[in-house]
Design a protein around this motif. Structure first.
Motif, PDB file in Angstrom:
ATOM      1  N   SER A  57       0.289  -1.229  -0.192  1.00  0.00           N
ATOM      2  CA  SER A  57       0.154  -0.046  -0.081  1.00  0.00           C
ATOM      3  C   SER A  57       1.170   1.413   0.024  1.00  0.00           C
ATOM      4  O   SER A  57       0.381   2.469  -0.294  1.00  0.00           O
ATOM      5  CB  SER A  57      -1.178  -0.517   1.340  1.00  0.00           C
ATOM      6  N   ARG A  58       2.112   0.408   0.942  1.00  0.00           N
ATOM      7  CA  ARG A  58       2.820   2.633   0.418  1.00  0.00           C
ATOM      8  C   ARG A  58       3.347   3.022  -0.760  1.00  0.00           C
ATOM      9  O   ARG A  58       3.868   3.812  -1.103  1.00  0.00           O
ATOM     10  CB  ARG A  58       4.130   2.080   1.189  1.00  0.00           C
ATOM     11  N   GLU A  73       0.476   4.101  -3.215  1.00  0.00           N
ATOM     12  CA  GLU A  73      -0.198   4.735  -2.945  1.00  0.00           C
ATOM     13  C   GLU A  73      -0.794   6.442  -4.077  1.00  0.00           C
ATOM     14  O   GLU A  73       0.066   6.364  -4.824  1.00  0.00           O
ATOM     15  CB  GLU A  73       0.755   5.862  -1.430  1.00  0.00           C
ATOM     16  N   GLN A 115      -4.440  10.177   1.001  1.00  0.00           N
ATOM     17  CA  GLN A 115      -3.885   9.964   2.153  1.00  0.00           C
ATOM     18  C   GLN A 115      -3.695  10.053   2.996  1.00  0.00           C
ATOM     19  O   GLN A 115      -4.150  11.744   3.061  1.00  0.00           O
ATOM     20  CB  GLN A 115      -2.281   9.898   1.997  1.00  0.00           C
TER      21      GLN A 115
END
Lengths: 600, 292
Positions: free
Chosen positions: A383-384, A387, A392
């Motif tokens: 997910s990082r 992204e 976010q």
């Protein structure tokens, strides 16, 4: 070695080529005695270990003699040849301990420390450990020599502050370990050209490698030996399997496997390996970026650049399990070699090696299973990487970690304060103290602001000559700071001093710290022992004092200032100690004078 | 701020916080090599050139007054780009007016002290806001154009601001226009990794600013900038705010005192009584310094 003496058969030689006089060598802590077998021979020896300064020995190897060479201070040496390397090693260790022991106590017994403290009963191991520490650390040795041998501190006091060093486990593993051999075909069959026999030579090293690379063989070994077959039979079967593989005759391999169940284990493909590979693939990070570049373009080549093995078409499905692929073997071998030695077991016993390897693999598996976090980590990482910024939430800003600065930085930067005494090199603005009313001050400020609003920015902003002056001044400043502090702005002042001075300064610094540590820890003085200790320390400190002055004078004039800056804190610390000592002495004499006459 | 595509963000986008010393007593007391108006014109030209270096550069100007501090210019606030200087000067005049109205002293001896700690704190708060504005933001730094002497009463606040700047990795550059060096700003620049400069020729101030202080943080890794020869690390005591060389330190919170106290005023720990038998006091540590 525990009983303090060693007795071994040996030959005493005067040089390496000399056949030597056979006899018996007896060694105690104090001396070594050699008695030749032939009572008429004149080659008797009776040497004290005090005279022996060093020892040399030959390396182990089947063709070499087991020699031990003891060297004396004056240059003579004694060479002994032993029957076996084991004997020689025992003697060697004993000699080493004896030499070290004498080297230590020889120096210590020549001085007489005045402290009335009982001698510590040290074990040999403890003693050896200390000697080893001293040998490894030059600075420590210097301090030890200066203080303990010089009689200023006792051995106990010296080591009392260094308990941490002594507690360390001295049986450290060697830093580098021997890796696995990279040879893949170390099991080369040795075939006799005449007869039909093929010989395989298996050493424990090779066996270790086989077990590491082929878990199925390892498992088979544990299962079959010694229940179903002996070790020799096992390896014979294994060698047969290897031979069949090397002929690349898959059909024959299949035929033999059908007959002999155990052989089949060796001939089939390794299931355990396949499982392991599958597991590893599952753990690969999906966000791994394997971006190819132009050179990697293999998609457009026929067959994707791989060399097809023609014989594959002719093979039936039933022979498929007996095929061995070279690329698989190579990859597995490479993986095992790169992993290095996982197990640290004596290679002699095959069974224990196999068991140890199995245990390691099982432990690894258990670790992986228990790491449930792995999945979580992976999804977090995915997910990082992928992204979408808009979605976010806010993240906390990055912060710098706490860092502890090198105190030498501090010393360097204090140069300025000395230079400050020379005065600022002319500042452009001078203030004059006057009492100004706030009305006036604010009024004039406002005037200035409105002035510039009206006139606007002037053209040019600065006078070109002034600008040039500024620029050349800045450049000179930058290059001159570099000149003063060395090419590298991070270099310290100490490095620019001549080497001898630098070492002297550092040594004085450490020795003064040591002395002061013991000095301040002795206060408040409660026993006579502390009193004598303090007196001793004070005398030592007053000896160091003029040495520091000497150093200051010995350097050239350009460094003199920096050196005096460095020496200054040491002198201050010593002064503080002296002042304290004097004050204390005064107090004591005042107190003792107060006592009523009856008790004096 | 409108979100910008990441391709436009290059390494050298900077956010420059300029802290201008507007202490009237200081500007009144200097000999006129540099009058306030000349100073302002140099600074305005410098600010314009910073904005020219990169389209995305940002400037925020904070005025450090005698009684108060305030923001007087923010380049990100949408305004007429042709009227930047005028807006700044207008705001500055309003600020001076407000500062005067807050003034309680009728007259002041000498240059007086300006509120550096206040403007540093305001700058750091603005920077924190920028940090939290999104994944892409310019790299901030602080430039102090300072002239007034150090106010010892502000020692603790300034040191706190310096340490928080160090933690957030924001360098503090200082350009000193007064007659004497500023120990606080020397320490600030040293600890945060900024540049400290005391120009010798104040009429060439613009040249100093554009040569040394216009460099962005990325370029500083390969440019040689002037280094001060040394830093004055002396501290002020917490009780009287005097600069001291040797004093007493509380072993719990490390606060510095010039005289022996019974209790630490910062953390409240009790200091033991000095024992009279031997002359060593357990709480007393000697701080030695090398100068003089």
């Amino acid at each position: 070695m525990a009983d303090g003496q060693v007795m071994k058969r040996a030959k005493y030689k005067s040089s390496v080529k000399d056949p030597g006089v056979p006899g018996v060598l007896k060694m105690t802590r104090e001396r070594l005695v050699f008695m030749p077998n032939d009572p008429n021979s004149s080659r008797k020896l009776n040497v004290e270990f005090r005279m022996i300064k060093g020892h040399k020995f030959t390396k182990e190897g089947s063709s070499k003699q087991a020699l031990l060479n003891l060297t004396q201070d004056q240059g003579g040496n004694y060479i002994f040849e032993f029957d076996s390397f084991a004997d020689r090693d025992i003697c060697r260790e004993f000699v080493a301990a004896a030499i070290a022991f004498h080297g230590e106590t020889g120096k210590a017994t020549s001085e007489k420390p005045a402290a009335p403290l009982q001698d510590e009963q040290l074990s040999t191991a403890e003693m050896e450990h200390r000697i080893k520490l001293l040998q490894e650390d030059n600075e420590l040795q210097r301090l030890h020599k200066q203080f303990v041998i010089g009689g200023i501190l006792t051995e106990a006091e010296f080591w009392a502050t260094r308990k941490k060093l002594l507690d360390q486990n001295d049986r450290r593993r060697p830093k580098q370990r021997v890796a696995l051999k990279n040879e893949m075909w170390s099991v080369k069959p040795f075939s006799d050209g005449q007869s039909n026999r093929v010989t395989f030579n298996l050493t424990p090293e090779i066996i270790h490698q086989i077990f590491a690379e082929k878990p199925a063989v390892r498992q088979a070994y544990l299962k079959f030996v010694p229940n179903k077959m002996s070790e020799k039979e096992f390896w014979t079967k294994y060698s047969r399997a290897e031979y069949l593989h090397s002929t690349k005759n898959v059909v024959a391999a299949a035929a033999e496997a059908a007959e002999d169940e155990e052989l089949a284990v060796f001939l089939k493909q390794d299931d355990m390996l396949a499982n392991e590979a599958r597991r590893k693939i599952r753990r690969v990070d999906p966000t791994l970026d394997m971006e190819a570049d132009v050179g990697d373009d293999y998609i457009h080549l026929p067959d994707r650049g791989l060399i097809r093995e023609e014989s594959k078409d002719a093979i039936d499905a039933q022979y498929e399990p007996y095929r061995r692929y070279f690329s698989q073997d190579l990859n597995q071998h490479a993986a095992v070699v790169l992993q290095g030695r996982v197990v640290d077991v004596e290679l002699g016993d095959t069974r224990s090696v196999a068991e140890a390897l199995t245990r390691t693999k099982q432990a690894e598996l258990a670790n992986e299973v228990s790491e449930g976090n792995f999945e979580k980590d992976l999804s977090h990482r995915i997910s990082r990487m992928t992204e979408i910024e808009d979605l976010q939430g806010p993240r906390d800003p990055a912060v710098a970690p706490l860092c502890i600065k090198d105190p030498r930085d501090y010393f360097d930067s204090q140069q300025a304060n000395a230079l400050k005494a020379l005065g600022d090199a002319g500042s452009g603005a001078k203030t004059f103290k006057c009492n100004v009313s706030s009305l006036e001050a604010y009024g004039s400020l406002r005037e200035f602001v409105s002035e510039i609003r009206v006139t606007g920015l002037s053209e040019p902003i600065t006078n070109p000559e002034v600008s040039f002056k500024v620029l050349s001044g800045l450049t000179q400043n930058i290059s001159s700071t570099k000149y003063h502090l060395g090419k590298n702005p991070h270099e310290s002042v100490l490095d620019s001093l001549p080497k001898v001075t630098k070492e002297d300064l550092l040594h004085h610094w450490t020795s003064i710290q040591e002395l002061l540590k013991h000095f301040w820890s002795s206060y408040p003085i409660t026993t006579k022992y502390l009193y004598t200790k303090v007196t001793r320390l004070k005398d030592a400190m007053s000896q160091v004092y003029p040495k520091l002055q000497e150093i200051k004078e010995s350097v050239q004039s350009d460094f003199r200032h920096q050196v005096s800056l460095l020496v200054h804190p040491m002198l201050q610390a010593l002064d503080a100690a002296f002042a304290h000592y004097d004050a204390d002495v005064q107090k004591r004499s005042a107190k003792s004078g107060e006592r009523p006459n009856g008790f004096v | 701020m409108t979100p910008v595509a990441s391709k436009i963000y290059t390494d050298d986008v900077s956010l420059l916080m300029v802290l201008i010393d507007t202490n009237p007593f200081f500007w009144n007391s200097i000999n006129s090599t540099l009058s306030f108006s000349k100073f302002l014109s140099n600074v305005l030209a410098f600010l314009n050139s910073i904005l020219l270096l990169n389209q995305l550069n940002q400037i925020v100007v904070i005025a450090t007054g005698y009684n108060s501090c305030d923001y007087i210019f923010d380049s990100a606030a949408s305004q007429n780009h042709n009227q930047r200087a005028e807006n700044l000067l207008q705001k500055l005049e309003d600020f001076v007016h407000k500062d005067e109205s807050l003034c309680r002293d009728d007259s002041v001896d000498g240059p007086g002290f300006s509120l550096l700690s206040g403007s540093l704190s305001m700058a750091l708060c603005y920077i924190q806001k920028v940090f939290r504005s999104g994944p892409l933001h310019p790299r901030p730094r602080i430039l102090c154009l300072h002239g007034s002497p150090d106010g010892p009463g502000q020692y603790v606040a300034i040191m706190n601001a310096i340490f928080s700047a160090q933690r957030s990795m924001v360098p503090i550059d200082s350009c000193i226009m007064g007659a004497q060096h500023s120990a606080f700003l020397q320490q600030a620049s040293y600890i945060t990794g900024g540049v400290y400069l005391k120009p010798q020729h104040l009429d060439g101030l613009f040249q100093y600013l554009s040569t040394v202080f216009a460099t962005d943080l990325h370029s500083r890794s390969f440019l040689q900038l002037p280094k001060p020869v040394g830093v004055d690390f002396r501290a002020s005591c917490f009780c009287h705010k005097n600069t001291i060389d040797m004093g007493y330190i509380c072993s719990v919170c490390l606060s510095i005192f010039c005289k022996h106290h019974k209790k630490c005023s910062t953390c409240g720990s009790d200091f033991g009584q000095p024992q009279t038998q031997d002359s060593s006091t357990p709480d007393r540590k000697r701080k030695t310094s090398v100068d003089k």
